[in-house]
Design an enzyme around this catalytic site. Sequence first.
Site, PDB file in Angstrom:
ATOM      1  N   ASP A   1     -14.113   4.438  -0.575  1.00 46.95           N
ATOM      2  CA  ASP A   1     -14.757   4.005   0.667  1.00 46.95           C
ATOM      3  C   ASP A   1     -15.773   5.011   1.190  1.00 46.95           C
ATOM      4  O   ASP A   1     -16.668   4.645   1.957  1.00 46.95           O
ATOM      5  CB  ASP A   1     -13.700   3.748   1.746  1.00 46.95           C
ATOM      6  CG  ASP A   1     -12.989   2.419   1.565  1.00 46.95           C
ATOM      7  OD1 ASP A   1     -13.434   1.614   0.731  1.00 46.95           O
ATOM      8  OD2 ASP A   1     -11.982   2.191   2.261  1.00 46.95           O
TER       9      ASP A   1
ATOM     10  N   TYR B   1       0.484 -13.779   1.142  1.00 46.53           N
ATOM     11  CA  TYR B   1       1.050 -13.575  -0.192  1.00 46.53           C
ATOM     12  C   TYR B   1       2.274 -12.659  -0.121  1.00 46.53           C
ATOM     13  O   TYR B   1       2.461 -11.938   0.855  1.00 46.53           O
ATOM     14  CB  TYR B   1       0.017 -13.021  -1.176  1.00 46.53           C
ATOM     15  CG  TYR B   1      -0.662 -11.723  -0.792  1.00 46.53           C
ATOM     16  CD1 TYR B   1      -0.105 -10.481  -1.132  1.00 46.53           C
ATOM     17  CD2 TYR B   1      -1.885 -11.734  -0.134  1.00 46.53           C
ATOM     18  CE1 TYR B   1      -0.754  -9.301  -0.812  1.00 46.53           C
ATOM     19  CE2 TYR B   1      -2.535 -10.553   0.185  1.00 46.53           C
ATOM     20  CZ  TYR B   1      -1.964  -9.340  -0.155  1.00 46.53           C
ATOM     21  OH  TYR B   1      -2.609  -8.168   0.163  1.00 46.53           O
TER      22      TYR B   1
ATOM     23  N   ARG C   1       0.829  -1.217   0.000  1.00 45.49           N
ATOM     24  CA  ARG C   1       0.000   0.000   0.000  1.00 45.49           C
ATOM     25  C   ARG C   1       0.862   1.265   0.000  1.00 45.49           C
ATOM     26  O   ARG C   1       0.575   2.232  -0.714  1.00 45.49           O
ATOM     27  CB  ARG C   1      -0.923  -0.012   1.221  1.00 45.49           C
ATOM     28  CG  ARG C   1      -1.909   1.157   1.273  1.00 45.49           C
ATOM     29  CD  ARG C   1      -2.720   1.105   2.558  1.00 45.49           C
ATOM     30  NE  ARG C   1      -3.542  -0.081   2.620  1.00 45.49           N
ATOM     31  CZ  ARG C   1      -4.797  -0.158   2.180  1.00 45.49           C
ATOM     32  NH1 ARG C   1      -5.353   0.904   1.630  1.00 45.49           N
ATOM     33  NH2 ARG C   1      -5.490  -1.262   2.283  1.00 45.49           N
TER      34      ARG C   1
END
Length: 390
Positions: free
Chosen positions: A287, A209, A108
């Site tokens: 969001d 991952y 991120r």
Amino acid sequence: MKAVTGMIGRDVLVVGAGIGGLAAACCLAQRGAAVRVLEQAQEIRAFGAGLQISPNGMATLAGLGVADEIAALSPRASAVYLRDFRKGAAVARVPLSRQGRPYHYVHRADLVEILANRARDLGVEITLGAAVAGGEEGDVILANGQRETADVIVGADGLHSRIRAHLEPRGHPFFTGQIAWRAVIDAQDGDDLCDVQVFMGPARHIVIYPLRGGRLINIVAVEEQDQWVKESWSEAGDPAQLVARFGDFCREARAYLGRVTQCYQWGLFRHPVARKWQNGQMVLLGDAAHPTLPFLAQGANMALEDAWILSARLSDTPDLPEALAHYEAQRRPRTARIVQAASDNADHYHIRPSLFRVAAHTGLRVVSRYAPHLLTQRFEWIYGFDPTKS
């Protein structure tokens, strides 16, 4: 790309310098708008860790000219492996990337930094330490009492959006009965982790991952729980408790959890999709408009789609209220469908021991072996969408 003349000379104010806000700033500036971004933090930083950017999100990044930069930092995914929690054996392999349609595991912080740099290159003005208290009569009101306005005000200020609160009464989220743990660990020699591993257990699952070329490993562990109060991404958790909660998982999963030295918890709440996205001047994105649960890894991807399509409608529709209405009408059905699909997906991972679980896993094994394209087609409506052609 469609003609950019519709945005030249327009003043746009974006509230929030997260992924959605920075992507929107880039898309709008690229089409000729004069863009300012207000961010409440004193520095641009990213909470959380791993993201899965699927082809629909990568399309926007390609349109902004940063896809190659993302790809250089982030492993390209080929598949999701669904595994039994106790034995670790693969239940199914779900193919992801296809030729010309990449799927990447992205840190991120890397994505935020790349978007911020691109925004600045495009002439976007980013103001830090500018906390927004609310909106009133077309203005954004800062916490210090200062007012800011623009032709277009984009609310990309996340889950607890002040702009959304101005457009409609706040909805009432409900606790889903699930909490998530997240952590990032350093990779070690012998990890050999190149794709998403999902360990499916009764009322719990773990997703693991790689990040940053395999140098880091992202861990998200979800469990069902009766009660939770605080909705926060930065609530510290206890690594020993994390290990204990998933102590009956297979050796491979426990080995990753055992290397966690710092972790965080957050309660997963279901928020309604906004009933009102815009008022002819102010508009919601990401969001702020459609919070989603993490079970399809589509939160960031939807924000990237929003950013491109909002800029496209503002560019190709001269009348501002009409442009924002077209954006809302175009985005609402798709995002609502993804939000619902993400909510439903947790149930597929959390099947309790039963004949139904045996039958479900047996069916997945058969399909994965003999007709893997059927597993891929299940998500084609998500991954196959290209916002830059919309």
